[in-house]
Design a protein around this motif. Structure first.
Motif, PDB file in Angstrom:
ATOM      1  N   SER A 155       0.826  -1.217   0.000  1.00 10.52           N
ATOM      2  CA  SER A 155       0.000   0.000   0.000  1.00 10.52           C
ATOM      3  C   SER A 155       0.854   1.258   0.000  1.00 10.52           C
ATOM      4  O   SER A 155       0.500   2.264  -0.617  1.00 10.52           O
ATOM      5  CB  SER A 155      -0.908   0.041   1.226  1.00 10.52           C
ATOM      6  OG  SER A 155      -1.816  -1.010   1.193  1.00 10.52           O
ATOM      7  N   VAL A 156       1.979   1.185   0.714  1.00 11.05           N
ATOM      8  CA  VAL A 156       2.867   2.350   0.763  1.00 11.05           C
ATOM      9  C   VAL A 156       3.348   2.687  -0.645  1.00 11.05           C
ATOM     10  O   VAL A 156       3.364   3.850  -1.058  1.00 11.05           O
ATOM     11  CB  VAL A 156       4.071   2.076   1.687  1.00 11.05           C
ATOM     12  CG1 VAL A 156       5.149   3.124   1.501  1.00 11.05           C
ATOM     13  CG2 VAL A 156       3.621   2.025   3.135  1.00 11.05           C
ATOM     14  N   MET A 157       3.744   1.649  -1.396  1.00  6.36           N
ATOM     15  CA  MET A 157       4.258   1.903  -2.742  1.00  6.36           C
ATOM     16  C   MET A 157       3.171   2.504  -3.625  1.00  6.36           C
ATOM     17  O   MET A 157       3.426   3.430  -4.398  1.00  6.36           O
ATOM     18  CB  MET A 157       4.794   0.611  -3.343  1.00  6.36           C
ATOM     19  CG  MET A 157       6.016   0.105  -2.569  1.00  6.36           C
ATOM     20  SD  MET A 157       6.728  -1.347  -3.335  1.00  6.36           S
ATOM     21  CE  MET A 157       8.376  -0.768  -3.676  1.00  6.36           C
ATOM     22  N   VAL A 158       1.955   2.005  -3.488  1.00 10.13           N
ATOM     23  CA  VAL A 158       0.843   2.534  -4.289  1.00 10.13           C
ATOM     24  C   VAL A 158       0.575   3.992  -3.924  1.00 10.13           C
ATOM     25  O   VAL A 158       0.310   4.837  -4.773  1.00 10.13           O
ATOM     26  CB  VAL A 158      -0.427   1.680  -4.072  1.00 10.13           C
ATOM     27  CG1 VAL A 158      -1.652   2.381  -4.638  1.00 10.13           C
ATOM     28  CG2 VAL A 158      -0.254   0.319  -4.731  1.00 10.13           C
ATOM     29  N   SER A 159       0.682   4.279  -2.633  1.00 10.87           N
ATOM     30  CA  SER A 159       0.363   5.615  -2.160  1.00 10.87           C
ATOM     31  C   SER A 159       1.448   6.631  -2.528  1.00 10.87           C
ATOM     32  O   SER A 159       1.172   7.802  -2.744  1.00 10.87           O
ATOM     33  CB  SER A 159       0.157   5.538  -0.651  1.00 10.87           C
ATOM     34  OG  SER A 159       0.119   6.798  -0.087  1.00 10.87           O
ATOM     35  N   ALA A 160       2.715   6.162  -2.603  1.00 13.94           N
ATOM     36  CA  ALA A 160       3.830   7.084  -2.846  1.00 13.94           C
ATOM     37  C   ALA A 160       4.029   7.387  -4.330  1.00 13.94           C
ATOM     38  O   ALA A 160       4.524   8.454  -4.682  1.00 13.94           O
ATOM     39  CB  ALA A 160       5.112   6.496  -2.260  1.00 13.94           C
ATOM     40  N   ALA A 214       8.914  11.358  -1.076  1.00 15.63           N
ATOM     41  CA  ALA A 214       7.644  10.824  -1.559  1.00 15.63           C
ATOM     42  C   ALA A 214       7.287   9.537  -0.817  1.00 15.63           C
ATOM     43  O   ALA A 214       6.143   9.322  -0.431  1.00 15.63           O
ATOM     44  CB  ALA A 214       7.714  10.568  -3.065  1.00 15.63           C
ATOM     45  N   TYR A 215       8.286   8.691  -0.607  1.00 17.40           N
ATOM     46  CA  TYR A 215       7.999   7.436   0.090  1.00 17.40           C
ATOM     47  C   TYR A 215       7.686   7.656   1.564  1.00 17.40           C
ATOM     48  O   TYR A 215       6.853   6.976   2.152  1.00 17.40           O
ATOM     49  CB  TYR A 215       9.142   6.434  -0.100  1.00 17.40           C
ATOM     50  CG  TYR A 215       8.869   5.553  -1.298  1.00 17.40           C
ATOM     51  CD1 TYR A 215       8.274   4.312  -1.149  1.00 17.40           C
ATOM     52  CD2 TYR A 215       9.132   6.008  -2.573  1.00 17.40           C
ATOM     53  CE1 TYR A 215       7.962   3.539  -2.245  1.00 17.40           C
ATOM     54  CE2 TYR A 215       8.828   5.241  -3.682  1.00 17.40           C
ATOM     55  CZ  TYR A 215       8.244   4.006  -3.516  1.00 17.40           C
ATOM     56  OH  TYR A 215       7.914   3.244  -4.601  1.00 17.40           O
ATOM     57  N   LEU A 216       8.362   8.629   2.161  1.00 12.04           N
ATOM     58  CA  LEU A 216       8.037   8.945   3.553  1.00 12.04           C
ATOM     59  C   LEU A 216       6.608   9.433   3.659  1.00 12.04           C
ATOM     60  O   LEU A 216       5.836   8.981   4.504  1.00 12.04           O
ATOM     61  CB  LEU A 216       8.953  10.057   4.050  1.00 12.04           C
ATOM     62  CG  LEU A 216      10.130   9.658   4.901  1.00 12.04           C
ATOM     63  CD1 LEU A 216      10.911  10.906   5.268  1.00 12.04           C
ATOM     64  CD2 LEU A 216       9.671   8.945   6.166  1.00 12.04           C
ATOM     65  N   PHE A 217       6.270  10.366   2.763  1.00  6.88           N
ATOM     66  CA  PHE A 217       4.926  10.934   2.836  1.00  6.88           C
ATOM     67  C   PHE A 217       3.869   9.858   2.603  1.00  6.88           C
ATOM     68  O   PHE A 217       2.938   9.702   3.385  1.00  6.88           O
ATOM     69  CB  PHE A 217       4.769  12.078   1.831  1.00  6.88           C
ATOM     70  CG  PHE A 217       3.466  12.804   1.980  1.00  6.88           C
ATOM     71  CD1 PHE A 217       3.315  13.759   2.961  1.00  6.88           C
ATOM     72  CD2 PHE A 217       2.391  12.498   1.173  1.00  6.88           C
ATOM     73  CE1 PHE A 217       2.107  14.416   3.129  1.00  6.88           C
ATOM     74  CE2 PHE A 217       1.173  13.146   1.333  1.00  6.88           C
ATOM     75  CZ  PHE A 217       1.039  14.115   2.321  1.00  6.88           C
ATOM     76  N   GLY A 218       4.071   9.098   1.520  1.00  2.00           N
ATOM     77  CA  GLY A 218       3.109   8.029   1.226  1.00  2.00           C
ATOM     78  C   GLY A 218       3.109   6.982   2.326  1.00  2.00           C
ATOM     79  O   GLY A 218       2.061   6.481   2.740  1.00  2.00           O
ATOM     80  N   GLY A 219       4.301   6.667   2.814  1.00  2.00           N
ATOM     81  CA  GLY A 219       4.436   5.638   3.842  1.00  2.00           C
ATOM     82  C   GLY A 219       3.761   6.020   5.134  1.00  2.00           C
ATOM     83  O   GLY A 219       2.982   5.244   5.698  1.00  2.00           O
ATOM     84  N   VAL A 220       4.021   7.234   5.595  1.00  2.00           N
ATOM     85  CA  VAL A 220       3.438   7.644   6.879  1.00  2.00           C
ATOM     86  C   VAL A 220       1.918   7.798   6.739  1.00  2.00           C
ATOM     87  O   VAL A 220       1.177   7.476   7.658  1.00  2.00           O
ATOM     88  CB  VAL A 220       4.104   8.934   7.407  1.00  2.00           C
ATOM     89  CG1 VAL A 220       3.508   9.332   8.735  1.00  2.00           C
ATOM     90  CG2 VAL A 220       5.593   8.731   7.555  1.00  2.00           C
ATOM     91  N   THR A 221       1.475   8.251   5.547  1.00  2.00           N
ATOM     92  CA  THR A 221       0.024   8.359   5.326  1.00  2.00           C
ATOM     93  C   THR A 221      -0.646   7.008   5.523  1.00  2.00           C
ATOM     94  O   THR A 221      -1.615   6.868   6.274  1.00  2.00           O
ATOM     95  CB  THR A 221      -0.258   8.864   3.894  1.00  2.00           C
ATOM     96  OG1 THR A 221       0.386  10.107   3.723  1.00  2.00           O
ATOM     97  CG2 THR A 221      -1.748   9.029   3.652  1.00  2.00           C
TER      98      THR A 221
END
Lengths: 358, 307
Positions: free
Chosen positions: B14-19, B247-254
């Protein structure tokens, strides 16, 4: 036809024309939207009602709207702008516009204001809302009967009484038919953000929920649930029928058109007064969308029976005995919640394990 | 607190999809800014990519074609920005903001017939051998092809800027357009190319939203993702690797905070909700604290050969 008759006819036509023109757009009704009309949910239904109202008055009422107005200081600017452009009545259609609406209303005493889902009124500010919690009761019943994992996910928007009431209503009715049921609640702090709504639905499903209830405005959670498969959802604010029969098994539909027509009529008649309207299934402001074939026939029958009992006033979704989350008594056996407490509901009922953010 | 319901394999996926949408848009914008142009129209190009990608994917029942069309649409929109700012020397900030407004309006117009429609999903691409690894295979090596494409693109942009002559020229144009011009480089043309690349990337990012992450078309669905991408470029101090981290931090933490809420973690929700912004800014500021990482010296300044 001699020349004189022709001229008279022309003159008459001209007079009729001008009269018709003068009749045109006697008043202007403005709408402030939290999202775009294409959200497929909350704003979509307000916009549909706006169009129906405009069609009803057949040229007598002009409508204007502004979409994507944030619930911040910007709202006051947008409402002021609308009042300045000559709107006679302004509908502000989100909870967060409450204080901005009152502030602008004070500066424009001749303009009528209608604030949706709020509780603060003044001489020229009315409030109106629908008893969505009645629909949530029906939803909770179906959800409790249909969940196999006993985990129900709830995508909540902003912690205000309306949302909390919906969670409580869905929860007690799910619990009544399925004592093992658990609610996972995610707060998004936004009404409309499809990507975030889809992420939230996915997070709930990945954590074991097989029913996803939403109190946000877009159809994104429906799309995410469909992709996951074997998850059921309910249309929120609008029917969202494009996701039937699965994942969307039923829906809560807001029907604002009769209200908008009545209120604009009152302005036309000069009889508009500040009022507080809170209607439910009985008056048709809340509709229950068709229950799809994915729901077993007996569950469907029970749900419809509950809907009818609520509509006739025979059953109130918040009927005691009910306790608050901390175990203190709220309603005694047979006691029914009063509107004042419901309007300001800021507590969970017994059994919900989460905490209300503040 | 019972966090056992969070499945790490699904979480990472999900993190990868979100980032990915933000990463695509941000890496494109970084190249634009490296060439000395500030294009604030990322949001507009993203949402145009989202709607065009969705429309083409539905009509042609091919998500691949949808992505191609989205890239072209984003690039075309950015070309309008390029012509206005580079040849007609309009103000970059105002033109960029205008581009966002145009994109939002245009997309809701194009998207009307596509509301409520379903899209063919992008098939998963399992990397041979690596995807057979236990746990790691499912976690990292069996995503859709756009996830890998976005990461390869970051690597390619990094290598291009650092090791190639063309990359050096692009940076020179961004750092001092008068000197670059004096050396004989065609500043305006180079910038137009960078702007087109940025537009195409934003279009791809938007299409990833409407075709994979949500997947559906809803009016206004980017809901600020373009602005997040712009902010990440600045906080990443115009470095490709850091853009990816951001981008990965933002998507990941979201995604992580949503999962923590779903699992019933005992952390204040308001804090969780703000955490993607806080943590991303904090981490990027800390890793950028040492050394000189200013903006490209000619960023946002108009250039004309006669000046």
């Amino acid at each position: 036809m001699n020349r004189r008759t022709l001229l008279t006819t022309a003159a008459l036509a001209l007079t009729l024309g001008t009269t018709a023109f003068a009749q045109d757009e006697e008043i202007t009704a403005g709408f402030i939207y939290i999202g775009p009309p294409g959200d497929g949910g909350w704003t979509y239904e307000h916009d549909q009602a706006r169009q129906k109202m405009e069609a009803h008055f057949d040229g007598k009422v002009k409508t204007i709207y502004q979409e994507n107005v944030p619930e911040s200081a910007d709202a006051e600017r947008a409402i002021t702008q609308m009042a300045l452009t000559g709107a006679d009545i302004i509908f502000t259609t989100s909870f967060g516009y409450m204080d901005p609406t009152l502030a602008v209303a004070e500066k424009f005493p001749d303009v009528k204001f209608e604030h949706a889902t709020g509780y603060k009124r003044s001489d020229n500010v009315s409030t109106y809302s629908a008893r969505f919690y009645e629909g949530r009761a029906v939803q909770g019943h179906i959800a409790g009967k249909m969940t196999k994992t006993n985990k129900i996910g709830y995508i909540a928007s902003v912690p205000i009484p309306e949302v909390i009431r919906g969670i409580n209503s869905a929860y007690i009715h799910a619990k009544k038919v399925n004592p093992d049921v658990e609610f996972s609640i995610i707060w998004l702090y936004t009404w409309f953000d499809p990507a975030k709504e889809a992420d939230a639905a996915r997070a709930l499903i990945e954590n074991g929920a097989d029913v996803v209830l939403q109190h946000t405005d877009s159809t994104a959670p429906q799309a995410a649930a469909q992709e996951a498969g074997n998850v059921i959802t309910f249309g929120q604010a609008s029917d969202m029928a494009e996701y039937a029969p699965m994942p969307r098994v039923s829906s809560i539909i807001d029907d604002w058109a009769p209200y908008y027509i009545a209120r604009v009529q009152a302005v036309l008649d000069g009889t508009w007064e500040s009022t507080d309207t809170w209607d439910g299934i009985g008056k048709g402001m809340v509709g229950i969308g068709e229950i799809s074939d994915a729901v077993p026939a007996d569950v469907k029958a029970e749900a419809l029976a509950m809907k009818d009992a609520i509509a006739s006033g025979e059953y109130h979704p918040f009927t005691g005995p009910l306790k608050k989350q901390d175990g203190s008594d709220w309603l005694a056996e047979g006691e029914v919640a009063d509107d004042g407490t419901l309007a300001g509901m800021n507590f969970y009922l017994e059994g919900i394990t989460a905490e209300i953010p503040n | 607190m019972d966090l056992s319901s969070i499945n790490p394999v699904l979480l990472i996926a999900s993190v990868m999809v979100s980032a990915t949408p933000i990463l695509l848009a941000a890496i494109g914008e970084m190249v634009v800014e490296k060439s000395g142009v500030l294009n604030l129209g990322v949001e507009g190009m993203m949402i145009t990519g989202a709607v065009v990608g969705f429309a083409v994917a539905v009509s042609a029942t091919s998500p691949g074609l949808g992505f191609v069309a989205a890239a072209i649409a984003g690039a075309l929109l950015s070309l309008a920005f390029g012509l206005l700012t580079q040849y007609l020397l309009s103000n970059q900030v105002a033109t960029g903001l205008g581009l966002t407004l145009v994109g939002l309006g245009l997309s809701s117009l194009i998207g009307k017939p596509y509301e409520g429609m379903k899209t063919p999903t992008l098939s998963k691409f399992e990397i041979p051998l690596l995807s057979d690894l236990p746990i790691l295979g499912d976690m990292l090596f069996s995503h859709d092809v756009m996830v890998y494409f976005s990461l390869l693109l970051v690597a390619a942009v990094w290598a291009f800027l650092k090791y190639t002559r063309a990359g050096l020229i692009l940076r020179a144009v961004g750092e001092g357009h008068d000197s670059a011009h004096a050396l004989g480089y065609k500043v305006t043309q180079i910038r137009i190319l960078a702007i087109l690349f940025g537009g195409a990337c934003a279009g791809l990012g938007g299409a990833y939203l409407s075709l994979v992450r949500v997947p559906q078309w809803t009016e206004g669905m980017t809901a600020g993702a373009g602005w997040i991408a712009l902010a990440i470029v600045v906080f990443a101090s115009w470095r490709a690797g850091r853009v990816a981290v951001g981008a990965y931090l933002f998507g990941g933490v979201t995604v992580l905070q949503l999962n923590l809420q779903a699992a019933g973690a005992d952390v204040p929700v308001a804090l969780l909700s703000a955490s993607p912004y806080l943590i991303t800014i904090l981490v990027l500021v800390i890793i950028s604290a040492r050394g000189v990482h200013g903006a490209p010296a000619s960023l946002g300044r108009p250039f004309h050969a006669s000046h």
